[in-house]
Design a protein around this motif. Structure first.
Motif, short mmCIF file in Angstrom:
data_model
loop_
_atom_site.label_atom_id
_atom_site.label_comp_id
_atom_site.label_asym_id
_atom_site.label_seq_id
_atom_site.Cartn_x
_atom_site.Cartn_y
_atom_site.Cartn_z
N VAL A 75 0.86 -1.18 0.00
CA VAL A 75 0.00 0.00 0.00
C VAL A 75 0.90 1.24 0.00
O VAL A 75 1.67 1.45 0.93
CB VAL A 75 -0.92 0.03 1.24
N LEU A 76 0.79 2.03 -1.05
CA LEU A 76 1.53 3.29 -1.16
C LEU A 76 0.53 4.42 -1.09
O LEU A 76 -0.42 4.46 -1.88
CB LEU A 76 2.31 3.35 -2.47
N THR A 77 0.72 5.34 -0.17
CA THR A 77 -0.16 6.50 -0.03
C THR A 77 0.64 7.75 -0.33
O THR A 77 1.72 7.97 0.24
CB THR A 77 -0.73 6.57 1.41
N LEU A 78 0.11 8.56 -1.26
CA LEU A 78 0.78 9.81 -1.64
C LEU A 78 -0.18 10.98 -1.46
O LEU A 78 -1.38 10.86 -1.72
CB LEU A 78 1.24 9.75 -3.10
N ARG A 79 0.37 12.10 -1.04
CA ARG A 79 -0.41 13.33 -0.89
C ARG A 79 -0.68 13.90 -2.28
O ARG A 79 0.19 13.88 -3.14
CB ARG A 79 0.38 14.33 -0.05
N GLY A 80 -1.89 14.42 -2.49
CA GLY A 80 -2.24 15.02 -3.78
C GLY A 80 -2.91 14.00 -4.69
O GLY A 80 -3.01 12.82 -4.37
N SER A 81 -3.35 14.50 -5.82
CA SER A 81 -4.06 13.62 -6.75
C SER A 81 -3.39 13.53 -8.11
O SER A 81 -3.94 12.97 -9.05
CB SER A 81 -5.50 14.12 -6.93
N ALA A 82 -2.18 14.08 -8.22
CA ALA A 82 -1.47 14.06 -9.50
C ALA A 82 -1.16 12.63 -9.93
O ALA A 82 -0.92 11.76 -9.11
CB ALA A 82 -0.17 14.86 -9.38
N ASP A 179 7.22 14.20 5.89
CA ASP A 179 6.04 13.40 5.55
C ASP A 179 6.40 12.55 4.34
O ASP A 179 6.52 13.06 3.23
CB ASP A 179 4.86 14.32 5.24
N VAL A 180 6.58 11.24 4.55
CA VAL A 180 7.01 10.37 3.45
C VAL A 180 5.91 10.19 2.41
O VAL A 180 6.17 9.65 1.33
CB VAL A 180 7.50 9.00 3.96
N ARG A 181 4.71 10.67 2.71
CA ARG A 181 3.61 10.58 1.73
C ARG A 181 3.64 11.74 0.74
O ARG A 181 2.89 11.75 -0.22
CB ARG A 181 2.26 10.57 2.46
N ASP A 182 4.54 12.72 0.97
CA ASP A 182 4.65 13.88 0.09
C ASP A 182 5.54 13.54 -1.09
O ASP A 182 6.76 13.37 -0.93
CB ASP A 182 5.22 15.06 0.88
N PRO A 183 4.99 13.47 -2.31
CA PRO A 183 5.81 13.10 -3.46
C PRO A 183 6.82 14.18 -3.85
O PRO A 183 7.73 13.91 -4.62
CB PRO A 183 4.79 12.88 -4.58
N GLU A 184 6.69 15.37 -3.29
CA GLU A 184 7.61 16.47 -3.59
C GLU A 184 8.68 16.66 -2.53
O GLU A 184 9.49 17.57 -2.62
CB GLU A 184 6.81 17.77 -3.74
#
Length: 190
Positions: A75-82, A179-184
């Motif tokens: 399960v990979l969770t990323l912030r944002g919808s890009a 925050d490791v969920r932040d792709p940036e």
């Protein structure tokens, strides 16, 4: 017993959605792997379906039990919808690693792809951890399916894990409020 449909039902139930977008990845000699994409508020969740079909076994084992042994999905969770071009393939490679390379997926496992997880990403590896989705019990004698969280990491962070261990990297993230969920996000200053 259809393990994959049981996993799908557990995942959709956990996120409270009736269905999810999905993509399929296939590798020569392996059954198809599906990647679910589940938007939820400020996050998007990517969940593999296919890793739990068969138990993971030690490649050095003399006898392989077709029922017993750890089973996992990622399960990979990323912030944002890009959209992240190439991420589906990368997750497919990661969840196929037990069948291809004999890796047993478990918390604190470091998996290095050697290439970006998605186009132009600074992350070339992942660190697995315990997931939020509860284990899915399967009929005896099969072991339950574990849902492992995937944290994208940079090559520097992967080297840190090799040198100091996964708990030390998680500690560095906490100290730096990363925050490791932040792709940036950037790499932790180690």
């Amino acid at each position: 017993m259809d393990v994959i449909e049981s996993v799908r039902a557990a995942v959709l139930g956990y996120f409270g959605v009736p269905s999810a977008d999905s993509a399929s990845v296939t590798f020569l000699g392996l059954e198809p792997i599906e990647i679910l994409r589940i938007p939820g508020g400020e996050f998007v969740h990517y969940v593999t379906l296919g890793g739990a079909r068969h138990p993971m076994t030690d490649p050095a084992a003399a006898v392989v039990d077709p029922e017993r042994g750890p089973r996992a999905e990622l399960v990979l969770t990323l912030r944002g919808s890009a959209a992240h071009t190439g991420l589906t393939r990368a997750l497919g490679v990661l969840i196929a690693s037990p069948a291809v390379e004999g890796v047993v997926l478990q918390p604190d496992a470091l998996l290095d792809l050697g290439e970006p997880l998605w186009r132009n990403a600074p992350f070339t590896a992942v660190l697995l951890g315990p997931g939020d989705i509860p284990d899915l019990a399967l009929p005896e004698p099969a072991d339950p399916v574990r849902f492992l969280s995937v944290a994208p990491i940079t090559a520097t962070e992967a080297a840190w894990v090799r040198l100091r261990g996964a708990p030390a990297l998680r500690e560095a993230w906490a100290e730096a409020d990363i925050d490791v969920r932040d792709p940036e996000r950037g790499a932790a200053n180690l």
